[in-house]
Write an enzyme that holds these catalytic residues in place. Structure first.
Site, PDB file in Angstrom:
ATOM      1  CG  ASP A  77       3.315  -3.096  -1.995  1.00 44.38           C
ATOM      2  OD1 ASP A  77       2.514  -2.286  -2.664  1.00 44.38           O
ATOM      3  OD2 ASP A  77       3.016  -4.057  -1.423  1.00 44.38           O
ATOM      4  CG  ASP A  98      -6.418  -4.469   3.685  1.00 43.62           C
ATOM      5  OD1 ASP A  98      -6.576  -4.372   2.388  1.00 43.62           O
ATOM      6  OD2 ASP A  98      -5.399  -3.646   4.243  1.00 43.62           O
TER       7      ASP A  98
END
Length: 241
Positions: free
Chosen positions: A11, A130
């Site tokens: 990330d 998510d």
């Protein structure tokens, strides 16, 4: 049965490899160069990389040059996520020669666009789901995006090839995945699922692998690798005995 996919995660925020805790941009740990992290995973035997531009996901910037540098440095498969919400950003993502593009917010906020894209590109597109409870999160997890199962119904009807399911409360916590949520999603839909968030041990990986028959296709692993809970080599020994 297709091979279980182990996807180490990189990330990127402000040019650095980071890990967030429970999706909080203010609660991050920095791990250095994204290219070096990605190459370490490749050199350890990984077949895939899960690559996220966090600044693009949160709508606060872009790491597009570093994303391209990471992908060009590798000879393994890459799935790319972060801020892909328009024809222009999708074209830019596909032009990196990544193997899979992940839609998040756009799949929730612009159903007609995501439907068009899914039908056009097929298996090149996955959708990230998510969730907190049964409520989806969008815009880098800072906005609600509707009901999980309503979205799954719509996206499955569009022909979505894969879901990436993350329990936000588990992400970056090393507390184990939400196996109950993953089981519910797999029973609700026939779309293959990649598990994300909370993987903390080889035992977690073994349990996910045991769920292949209900639709778990792979697992994204981040903090456990960065913090030394286990290595890529050890994980691959479990995935590919």
């Amino acid at each position: 049965m297709s091979k279980f996919e182990l996807l180490p995660a990189v990330d990127i925020k402000q040019g650095k490899a980071v890990r967030l805790k429970q999706g909080e941009i203010s609660d991050k740990t920095v791990y250095g160069s994204p290219v070096e992290c990605a190459l370490d995973f490749q050199n350890s035997g990984a077949d895939w990389l899960h690559l996220v531009d966090l600044d693009a996901a949160f709508g606060v910037g872009s790491n597009s040059e570093i994303v391209l540098e990471v992908i060009n440095s590798l000879n393994i498969r890459v799935e790319l996520s972060g801020g892909i919400r328009t024809d222009e950003s999708l074209a830019k993502a596909l032009a990196t020669n990544c193997d899979r593009v992940i839609l998040g917010t756009a799949a929730l906020e612009d159903p007609s666009w995501s439907s068009k894209v899914i039908k056009k590109y097929g298996e090149k597109i996955a959708v990230s789901l998510d969730v907190r409870g049964e409520t989806l999160a969008a815009r880098g997890w800072v906005r609600e995006g509707g009901n999980l199962y309503e979205a799954i119904t719509r996206l499955a009807a569009d022909g979505c090839a894969m879901f990436i399911v993350t329990d936000i409360s588990k992400d970056g916590t090393l507390q184990g995945p939400n196996f109950e949520l993953l089981e519910k999603v797999c029973k609700f839909s026939q779309v293959p699922v990649i598990a994300s968030g909370g993987v903390s041990s080889l035992a977690d990986l073994k349990r996910l692998i045991s769920m292949q028959d209900i639709g778990i296709k792979g697992a994204i692993v981040g903090k456990a690798l960065y913090e030394g809970a286990f290595t890529v080599e050890e994980a691959l020994a479990v995935v590919k005995p």
